[in-house]
Design a protein around this motif. Structure first.
Motif, PDB file in Angstrom:
ATOM      1  N   ALA A 191      -0.247  43.281  38.950  1.00 29.98           N
ATOM      2  CA  ALA A 191      -0.667  42.943  40.315  1.00 29.98           C
ATOM      3  C   ALA A 191      -1.057  44.181  41.104  1.00 29.98           C
ATOM      4  O   ALA A 191      -1.966  44.137  41.932  1.00 29.98           O
ATOM      5  CB  ALA A 191       0.450  42.188  41.028  1.00 29.98           C
ATOM      6  N   SER A 192      -0.393  45.301  40.838  1.00 30.07           N
ATOM      7  CA  SER A 192      -0.725  46.524  41.567  1.00 30.07           C
ATOM      8  C   SER A 192      -2.096  47.064  41.172  1.00 30.07           C
ATOM      9  O   SER A 192      -2.732  47.782  41.956  1.00 30.07           O
ATOM     10  CB  SER A 192       0.348  47.593  41.327  1.00 30.07           C
ATOM     11  OG  SER A 192       0.229  48.186  40.040  1.00 30.07           O
ATOM     12  N   SER A 195      -5.160  44.246  42.933  1.00 24.54           N
ATOM     13  CA  SER A 195      -4.786  43.701  44.236  1.00 24.54           C
ATOM     14  C   SER A 195      -5.909  42.822  44.791  1.00 24.54           C
ATOM     15  O   SER A 195      -7.087  43.140  44.637  1.00 24.54           O
ATOM     16  CB  SER A 195      -4.500  44.837  45.219  1.00 24.54           C
ATOM     17  OG  SER A 195      -3.481  45.675  44.715  1.00 24.54           O
ATOM     18  N   LEU A 346       3.998  42.908  45.774  1.00 25.49           N
ATOM     19  CA  LEU A 346       3.390  42.795  44.449  1.00 25.49           C
ATOM     20  C   LEU A 346       3.589  41.404  43.860  1.00 25.49           C
ATOM     21  O   LEU A 346       2.697  40.862  43.195  1.00 25.49           O
ATOM     22  CB  LEU A 346       3.976  43.864  43.515  1.00 25.49           C
ATOM     23  CG  LEU A 346       3.588  45.312  43.833  1.00 25.49           C
ATOM     24  CD1 LEU A 346       4.346  46.273  42.920  1.00 25.49           C
ATOM     25  CD2 LEU A 346       2.090  45.517  43.716  1.00 25.49           C
ATOM     26  N   SER A 349       1.192  39.172  45.688  1.00 30.49           N
ATOM     27  CA  SER A 349      -0.165  39.466  45.225  1.00 30.49           C
ATOM     28  C   SER A 349      -0.451  38.760  43.910  1.00 30.49           C
ATOM     29  O   SER A 349      -1.529  38.184  43.712  1.00 30.49           O
ATOM     30  CB  SER A 349      -0.360  40.978  45.053  1.00 30.49           C
ATOM     31  OG  SER A 349      -0.282  41.651  46.284  1.00 30.49           O
ATOM     32  N   ALA A 350       0.524  38.804  43.006  1.00 35.49           N
ATOM     33  CA  ALA A 350       0.341  38.141  41.714  1.00 35.49           C
ATOM     34  C   ALA A 350       0.117  36.643  41.895  1.00 35.49           C
ATOM     35  O   ALA A 350      -0.715  36.039  41.216  1.00 35.49           O
ATOM     36  CB  ALA A 350       1.548  38.394  40.819  1.00 35.49           C
ATOM     37  N   LEU A 353      -3.548  35.819  43.132  1.00 33.93           N
ATOM     38  CA  LEU A 353      -4.671  36.415  42.399  1.00 33.93           C
ATOM     39  C   LEU A 353      -5.752  35.408  41.993  1.00 33.93           C
ATOM     40  O   LEU A 353      -6.942  35.686  42.135  1.00 33.93           O
ATOM     41  CB  LEU A 353      -4.155  37.151  41.158  1.00 33.93           C
ATOM     42  CG  LEU A 353      -3.532  38.526  41.381  1.00 33.93           C
ATOM     43  CD1 LEU A 353      -2.960  39.068  40.077  1.00 33.93           C
ATOM     44  CD2 LEU A 353      -4.553  39.503  41.962  1.00 33.93           C
ATOM     45  N   ILE A 390      -4.731  36.310  34.642  1.00 27.05           N
ATOM     46  CA  ILE A 390      -4.391  36.268  36.059  1.00 27.05           C
ATOM     47  C   ILE A 390      -3.593  35.010  36.379  1.00 27.05           C
ATOM     48  O   ILE A 390      -2.588  35.053  37.109  1.00 27.05           O
ATOM     49  CB  ILE A 390      -5.679  36.337  36.910  1.00 27.05           C
ATOM     50  CG1 ILE A 390      -6.222  37.764  36.906  1.00 27.05           C
ATOM     51  CG2 ILE A 390      -5.424  35.864  38.340  1.00 27.05           C
ATOM     52  CD1 ILE A 390      -7.563  37.902  37.573  1.00 27.05           C
ATOM     53  N   SER A 394       0.190  34.738  37.725  1.00 27.38           N
ATOM     54  CA  SER A 394       0.458  34.008  38.959  1.00 27.38           C
ATOM     55  C   SER A 394       1.566  32.984  38.777  1.00 27.38           C
ATOM     56  O   SER A 394       2.469  32.858  39.617  1.00 27.38           O
ATOM     57  CB  SER A 394      -0.828  33.312  39.432  1.00 27.38           C
ATOM     58  OG  SER A 394      -0.591  32.522  40.573  1.00 27.38           O
ATOM     59  N   ALA A 397       5.087  34.849  38.112  1.00 30.51           N
ATOM     60  CA  ALA A 397       5.597  35.845  39.061  1.00 30.51           C
ATOM     61  C   ALA A 397       6.887  35.413  39.754  1.00 30.51           C
ATOM     62  O   ALA A 397       7.900  36.123  39.718  1.00 30.51           O
ATOM     63  CB  ALA A 397       4.520  36.170  40.099  1.00 30.51           C
TER      64      ALA A 397
END
Length: 408
Positions: A191-192, A195, A346, A349-350, A353, A390, A394, A397
């Motif tokens: 995720a980092s 972003s 993070l 964010s995941a 995504l 992704i 997601s 996470a």
């Protein structure tokens, strides 16, 4: 050197995506806890973000419009609104984390509490966004972020077993940790690197720079130079943490610990370079996230937008930018730990995504916008495979965060 200077938008985007406060934390913690066992995550991230950033840049160059502008038009206002709300909230939280990173870097340099530096950092970001030309902003903060190369230099001064580093990068193993913690760290690191705001900034920056179809080669050079550089810098962070901390099983919780191996290897000059790098990468990412939040809102609602446009002509764009900065400051002034805030950011964010990357893949295949510049079969295959990764990140996470108690 000319090619590097021409690719500063890509370098700045990569600094924001690969080595902002998120990666300073995630990459260093991964190296300390698992050695080089997450190096593959960076490789996957570089390949995937290059594919999608190339699409975003091509969309901007051929259509003359930013990605989020077309998402609303192509997918409809309801889907785009969901995308906007999710990405805007995550971007503002990320902005707060980046401001916290700037403040922590200034704390390292001065010894004063980071809370004293938070409002100063926010005002400095606002002034740069308000007064500094877009091209100068790219070059100053994009290239200053390359000071992070001091971590690669430090590897040569530390007692580095290069053969073992190489073998470690080929192993996918949790070592003494559990597999659930290993995969939680992998998702956070992933995720980092990708972003949600990253491609929006890159696409909007291309419109700001007035790219056209004739600039496609220039756009691709931004991608193919900038993002691999970011990936290499992040890999250096993992490697230094592996050498310095992994043999003892130590964990990293502060930026001071991230910088300590550089001090050991290169002395005071190395530490000064590391602090400069921390400041440059987090400040550059704060610029990027602040603009991205304003870009997304303005493009969805059809407002006049752009850093080049004066506040009088684009009052709502600049107002959203200011509101994002104020919210970031207020969040940090609750005394929340910026590093812990980064960890939660993070995970969020995941989760969001897919809302960012699926619309890009859809628009990049629409001939109404791109004509014969739509994706080829190879790009679509790469984009689809990366999109599946992704979605997997997601879905995993939040369960991983709960099961591992945020990787503790």
């Amino acid at each position: 050197m000319r090619k590097l200077l021409a690719a500063t938008l890509g370098v700045l985007s990569a600094i924001g995506g690969f080595v902002d406060i998120g990666d300073l934390v995630a990459a260093s913690q991964a190296g300390a806890r698992f050695g080089m066992a997450h190096a593959w995550v960076l490789l996957v991230g570089v390949v995937g973000i290059c594919a999608y950033a190339e699409m975003a840049g091509r969309i901007a160059a051929v259509s003359g419009r930013a990605v989020f502008d077309l998402v609303r038009e192509r997918l409809g206002p309801r889907v785009a609104l969901l995308n906007l709300v999710a990405s805007w909230l995550v971007t503002v939280i990320t902005l707060a984390a980046e401001l916290g990173g700037v403040a922590l870097a200034l704390q390292l340099a001065t010894g004063l509490s980071y809370l004293l530096w938070v409002p100063v950092a926010a005002v400095a970001v606002w002034l740069v966004l308000w007064r500094m030309r877009f091209e100068l902003m790219e070059r100053v903060f994009g290239l200053a972020g390359l000071a992070l190369l001091v971590f690669a230099v430090a590897l040569f001064a530390l007692p580095t077993d290069w053969a073992e580093l190489g073998r470690g990068a080929l192993r996918v193993s949790p070592g003494g940790e559990t597999w659930s913690v290993y995969w939680f760290v992998a998702v956070a690191l992933f995720a980092s690197t990708v972003s949600p705001y990253e491609v929006f900034f890159f696409s909007s920056g291309g419109v700001e720079e007035r790219w056209s179809a004739a600039d496609l080669a220039h756009a691709r050079s931004n991608v193919l130079i900038g993002f691999p550089v970011g990936g290499f810098l992040a890999l250096s962070l993992i490697a230094v943490a592996t050498v310095a901390y992994h043999p003892t099983g130590a964990s990293l919780d502060t930026l001071d610990q991230v910088a300590r191996p550089v001090l050991t290897a290169l002395g005071g000059a190395g530490l000064a370079a590391a602090v400069l790098a921390f400041f440059a990468v987090t400040f550059g990412a704060a610029l990027e996230t602040g603009l991205s939040a304003a870009y997304a809102a303005s493009q969805y609602f059809g407002w006049q937008w752009g850093k080049r446009v004066s506040p009088r002509e684009a009052a709502r764009f600049h107002s959203v930018l200011l509101v994002g900065l104020l919210l970031g400051v207020l969040l940090l002034m609750t005394a929340v730990d910026p590093v812990q805030l980064t960890e939660y950011m993070l995970v969020l964010s995941a989760v969001v995504l897919p809302l960012t990357y699926l619309p890009i893949l859809v628009v990049a295949n629409d001939r109404n916008y791109l004509g014969d510049r739509v994706n080829g079969w190879w790009t679509n295959l790469l984009g689809a495979v990366f999109l599946l990764l992704i979605v997997a990140a997601s879905v995993a996470a939040i369960p991983l965060a709960i099961v591992t108690r945020m990787g503790r």
